[in-house]
Design a protein around this motif. Structure first.
Motif, PDB file in Angstrom:
ATOM      1  N   TYR K   6       0.832  -1.195   0.000  1.00 46.76           N
ATOM      2  CA  TYR K   6       0.000   0.000   0.000  1.00 46.76           C
ATOM      3  C   TYR K   6       0.870   1.251   0.000  1.00 46.76           C
ATOM      4  O   TYR K   6       1.889   1.302   0.681  1.00 46.76           O
ATOM      5  N   LYS K   7       0.420   2.247  -0.756  1.00 39.28           N
ATOM      6  CA  LYS K   7       1.100   3.541  -0.723  1.00 39.28           C
ATOM      7  C   LYS K   7       0.188   4.545  -0.016  1.00 39.28           C
ATOM      8  O   LYS K   7      -1.032   4.453  -0.107  1.00 39.28           O
ATOM      9  N   HIS K   8       0.790   5.505   0.682  1.00 38.60           N
ATOM     10  CA  HIS K   8       0.008   6.499   1.416  1.00 38.60           C
ATOM     11  C   HIS K   8       0.168   7.875   0.783  1.00 38.60           C
ATOM     12  O   HIS K   8       1.275   8.252   0.379  1.00 38.60           O
ATOM     13  N   LEU K  67      -0.791  -0.707  -4.443  1.00 37.37           N
ATOM     14  CA  LEU K  67       0.113  -0.538  -5.580  1.00 37.37           C
ATOM     15  C   LEU K  67      -0.015  -1.767  -6.465  1.00 37.37           C
ATOM     16  O   LEU K  67       0.174  -2.901  -6.019  1.00 37.37           O
TER      17      LEU K  67
END
Lengths: 69, 69, 69, 69, 69, 69, 69, 69, 69, 69, 69, 69
Positions: K6-8, K67
């Motif tokens: 996961y990207k934030h 992602l």
């Protein structure tokens, strides 16, 4: 924001309706004696419970207002 | 706590006796000019050292008091 | 400390006497129903003000105790 | 405070008597080997529980002292 | 607040409607098994996103209730 | 995550092997009495030193589990 | 833990193997000059990246050891 | 950064000129007795006020240096 | 520092020149109405960007001053 | 580190094996599209529980990489 | 949550209506260019004051999205 | 500030001259690819030491810019 100086005050507003409303109450009260308020920031959100339900929403905010020269 | 609005002030009290006493000193001083104080919260506990021992206990507290309508 | 598993509970103790006494009160109350308490940590120190003086010292602590297998 | 440089050390003092006393114990011990201590700040307040009561108060403080040229 | 001892529990409530409603849901659920709840404090506000919109508001609160003697 | 209500408990697990293993130990112990555990979060990683080496890894985690209706 | 006084030092250990191993490296190095180490606490976990992979795990810990009288 | 072990020390530097200068002063003083300093991090920026103006800038930094084998 | 009681106020100063200068501006403004200021602490450093460059440095500080008896 | 400018991105990696492995997974994925990664810092360590055991280790890291001129 | 990465991203949404609405606005805007958003977390709640009342609610959130491989 | 949506990015700027200059460097670099930057906030101030003196000032800032519709 310009070269003004801002002062901060911390207030806790309360409301039977909602957390946003507690913030509105604190700002409305401050408006009686403070001019030039620009922004606020939420510091803490609490509430009072009675009979197994929220009775008062209590939100503490930091308000910044312009200091007149 | 009801639908009152509370204002917060931060004070540092000091005492030669104890950390609790520094808190009492700050509240006693505030009582000279502020009415309707309800609660406090300790923000920071420090002290001054002299001759290898605590000379002053210095406690910073946040005091909340009711804003009159 | 060994290979035990510890559980944490948070309590707020209160006292008319001192902040340390509020901690003692919380631990004494916990001792009625919890066995194997090992250590505590202060989370928050607050108090109630009445008539311009501290009426109750209120200290929140985190207590750790052993979980039996 | 002047143009001195201060160094900080962190110590945990313990006491059977009170949390303030644990601070005094840490400073008294530091005074044996450190000169020029000026102030301290409480970092953490913990304690050891035995038999359902506080056995040791354990307070961690940060002490600042002057570095000699 | 008096010389009572308070215990704290942390709950995450969720709601499709609003963040305030997630708090109300957590307190309503707690009321089924806990008596003497006095206040809450918001610890964390999160939410689940689905189809590019908030699906669930998820608010974690700390609730304090009186421990009976 | 749905409209469930989650309760949080804090545990410290310990292990002679590794920090991850201390987490596994805490969850395995909790599984004996708690159903519906969904996720955990590391709160603090500590350890006990003996003979100049880590003897026990001690990790405190916050576990969230579903409250049944 | 008894009425001893503990001193804290902060070290960053590094390892090509794992984050736990970086902690072991810091403690092993400290053991060369410090006696009476009792516990550590992780302050920060970082690492160096090279060629798109972790080259060094770098963990900062706080170590507490007994001060001799 | 390699497989070295780093030790951290905290210093407060002061200067009549600027906050950056207070940092330079702390590092210059440390350089008299510490070798192998690699980086610093600002922990706290304070100052002393006299006659309605800043008299001393006081910045606390954490310095990391290599521990020789 | 002695047995005085100190009050804290939070101000945001701004400057086109530098972050230190924003602090000086806040203190200079406070000096118009507050006597007995002793120290300050930086709470937050922000700035306004215009045309891809810093237009105003905005630093929030906490100022402590003596409360007269 | 030189006069480069670094940009930070936050990623959550997950792994069935270990917390370190979740970090390696996040960095390996980032390496597909980002060049010049230098270091990372752990922001949060969580995990998913299924059947009373850790199913996924989930670690959020902050990665810094060089911005090309 | 599975073995995805996961990207934030951090966004500040604003609304004239409510704090929840400011969050909805930020997510709706993100949905124009980001796919696979899973959850958000509130980082900061602020607002703009005009004429003694809240003009804009401004909430900063952290959004996590998958992602793609 | 109006009903715009703002996105945040974190950058570390570095400079041989001063901490303020490291901030200016980060913003100047960002201006090459980002339009509509409004404000920044300092997240962390660090530096590299060489030969007993500051070689690079390294400041991490969070920059907010308007997202076009």
């Amino acid at each position: 924001m310009s070269e003004h100086i801002y002062k901060h005050i911390n207030l806790t507003g309360s409301s039977k309706v909602s957390s946003d409303d507690a913030i509105r109450a604190a700002i409305a009260r401050a408006a009686k004696s403070v001019r030039g308020m620009h922004w606020f920031e939420v510091v803490e959100t609490r509430g009072q419970i009675e009979g197994g339900a929220v009775k008062y929403w209590q939100v503490t905010i930091r308000i910044a207002f312009t200091l007149e020269d």
